[in-house]
Design a protein around this motif. Structure first.
Motif, PDB file in Angstrom:
ATOM      1  N   THR A 175      -0.297  50.072   1.538  1.00 18.03           N
ATOM      2  CA  THR A 175      -1.453  50.427   0.716  1.00 18.03           C
ATOM      3  C   THR A 175      -2.288  49.186   0.427  1.00 18.03           C
ATOM      4  O   THR A 175      -1.745  48.148   0.041  1.00 18.03           O
ATOM      5  N   SER A 176      -3.581  49.288   0.622  1.00 15.39           N
ATOM      6  CA  SER A 176      -4.506  48.207   0.282  1.00 15.39           C
ATOM      7  C   SER A 176      -5.035  48.426  -1.123  1.00 15.39           C
ATOM      8  O   SER A 176      -5.586  49.485  -1.429  1.00 15.39           O
ATOM      9  N   LEU A 185       3.042  52.846   8.770  1.00 18.97           N
ATOM     10  CA  LEU A 185       3.133  51.945   9.914  1.00 18.97           C
ATOM     11  C   LEU A 185       4.582  51.604  10.214  1.00 18.97           C
ATOM     12  O   LEU A 185       5.426  51.545   9.310  1.00 18.97           O
ATOM     13  N   CYS A 186       4.866  51.344  11.472  1.00 22.39           N
ATOM     14  CA  CYS A 186       6.122  50.740  11.884  1.00 22.39           C
ATOM     15  C   CYS A 186       5.789  49.604  12.851  1.00 22.39           C
ATOM     16  O   CYS A 186       4.627  49.379  13.192  1.00 22.39           O
ATOM     17  N   LEU A 192      -1.890  48.571  17.434  1.00 24.44           N
ATOM     18  CA  LEU A 192      -2.930  49.599  17.375  1.00 24.44           C
ATOM     19  C   LEU A 192      -3.861  49.321  16.200  1.00 24.44           C
ATOM     20  O   LEU A 192      -4.063  50.153  15.321  1.00 24.44           O
ATOM     21  N   ASP A 193      -4.457  48.125  16.211  1.00 21.91           N
ATOM     22  CA  ASP A 193      -5.250  47.702  15.057  1.00 21.91           C
ATOM     23  C   ASP A 193      -6.491  48.577  14.854  1.00 21.91           C
ATOM     24  O   ASP A 193      -7.002  48.683  13.742  1.00 21.91           O
ATOM     25  N   GLN A 194      -6.988  49.194  15.930  1.00 24.00           N
ATOM     26  CA  GLN A 194      -8.143  50.073  15.771  1.00 24.00           C
ATOM     27  C   GLN A 194      -7.800  51.291  14.926  1.00 24.00           C
ATOM     28  O   GLN A 194      -8.681  51.981  14.397  1.00 24.00           O
ATOM     29  N   TYR A 195      -6.508  51.537  14.740  1.00 25.99           N
ATOM     30  CA  TYR A 195      -6.023  52.696  13.985  1.00 25.99           C
ATOM     31  C   TYR A 195      -5.864  52.362  12.499  1.00 25.99           C
ATOM     32  O   TYR A 195      -6.301  53.110  11.631  1.00 25.99           O
ATOM     33  N   TRP A 196      -5.262  51.208  12.182  1.00 29.74           N
ATOM     34  CA  TRP A 196      -4.946  50.913  10.782  1.00 29.74           C
ATOM     35  C   TRP A 196      -5.857  49.865  10.136  1.00 29.74           C
ATOM     36  O   TRP A 196      -6.041  49.882   8.914  1.00 29.74           O
ATOM     37  N   PRO A 198      -9.233  49.350  10.016  1.00 25.80           N
ATOM     38  CA  PRO A 198     -10.358  49.848   9.210  1.00 25.80           C
ATOM     39  C   PRO A 198      -9.903  50.519   7.915  1.00 25.80           C
ATOM     40  O   PRO A 198     -10.547  50.380   6.877  1.00 25.80           O
ATOM     41  N   THR A 199      -8.773  51.234   7.977  1.00 29.27           N
ATOM     42  CA  THR A 199      -8.268  51.920   6.794  1.00 29.27           C
ATOM     43  C   THR A 199      -7.879  50.930   5.707  1.00 29.27           C
ATOM     44  O   THR A 199      -8.152  51.140   4.519  1.00 29.27           O
ATOM     45  N   LEU A 200      -7.249  49.831   6.098  1.00 27.88           N
ATOM     46  CA  LEU A 200      -6.803  48.829   5.134  1.00 27.88           C
ATOM     47  C   LEU A 200      -7.886  47.806   4.808  1.00 27.88           C
ATOM     48  O   LEU A 200      -7.663  46.926   3.984  1.00 27.88           O
TER      49      LEU A 200
END
Length: 227
Positions: A175-176, A185-186, A192-196, A198-200
């Motif tokens: 959580t940011s 995440l694992c 897969l930085d394009q996945y997580w 932007p969210t964080l």
């Protein structure tokens, strides 16, 4: 409030009267100028608090005077402000980050204080006669390992909380505090930085170093040995 008009401010305190009105770049400028930013989640909480008071009164069938509502609202919102302010001073963070710290802390404490087994909780629901339209098949309780990190890059700060649980199927909940968003995440997800990212809210220039951080803390599926 953006990076352009934030530079022109000469005030000591700025209150976010709208939802999310200040950009991340503006917040950094305000921090550098020593301007106290009262976050929207705190400044706009009066309506939610009074809605809770209304719910309490309806449940009791006993209604307060307007003066009593105002008095109790003042008590609640003043206490909330002081808690967030003291947290910001304790951890040397701005009020916006401090508000997220307080929120996550209360959720963690409530989770730890929940007592009894799942079967007991289900019996309470049934005896209480609440109109549930679904069956509670199970409820699992566990002591969760919760880790808080404050990361500083050359230009940015990231405050993240990582929770490990058997219920996350081999992943950890990251959580940011800045964005208020989370993702599971694992170790296999790190590339897969394009996945997580932007969210964080991870800046492009910091993604590589953040991946190294995740490789360090997510090197084991669970951290059960810690609790």
């Amino acid at each position: 409030m953006n990076k352009d008009n934030a530079k022109r401010l000469k005030c000591e305190i700025l209150i976010e009267a709208a939802n999310g009105p200040t950009t991340k770049e503006a917040i950094k400028i305000l921090d550098d100028k020593g301007i106290v930013l009262v976050p929207d989640i705190l400044a706009n909480s009066g309506g939610v608090i009074v809605s809770y008071f209304e719910w309490c009164q309806n449940n009791q069938g006993y209604y307060w005077t307007e003066e009593l509502v105002d008095e109790r609202l003042k008590e609640k919102i003043t206490a909330s402000f002081l808690n967030v302010y003291h947290t910001s001073q304790k951890y040397s963070v701005n009020m916006k980050v401090a508000a997220y710290i307080e929120g996550i802390r209360k959720i963690a404490e409530a989770s730890q204080l929940r007592g009894g087994s799942g079967s007991e909780r289900i019996m309470v629901y049934k005896k209480g006669g609440y109109p549930l339209n679904f069956d509670i098949l199970s409820e699992n309780k566990e002591n969760q390992a919760i880790h808080h990190y404050c990361l500083l890059s050359q230009d940015y700060r990231y405050d993240v909380t990582i929770v490990y649980s058997a219920q996350f199927f081999g992943k950890a909940m990251v959580t940011s505090m800045q964005s208020g968003r989370m993702i599971l995440l694992c170790a296999n997800d790190i590339n897969l930085d394009q996945y997580w990212a932007p969210t964080l809210g991870i800046e492009q220039e910091d993604i590589s170093e953040f991946q190294n951080f995740l490789r360090l803390v997510l090197q084991t599926p669970f951290h059960f040995e810690e609790y």
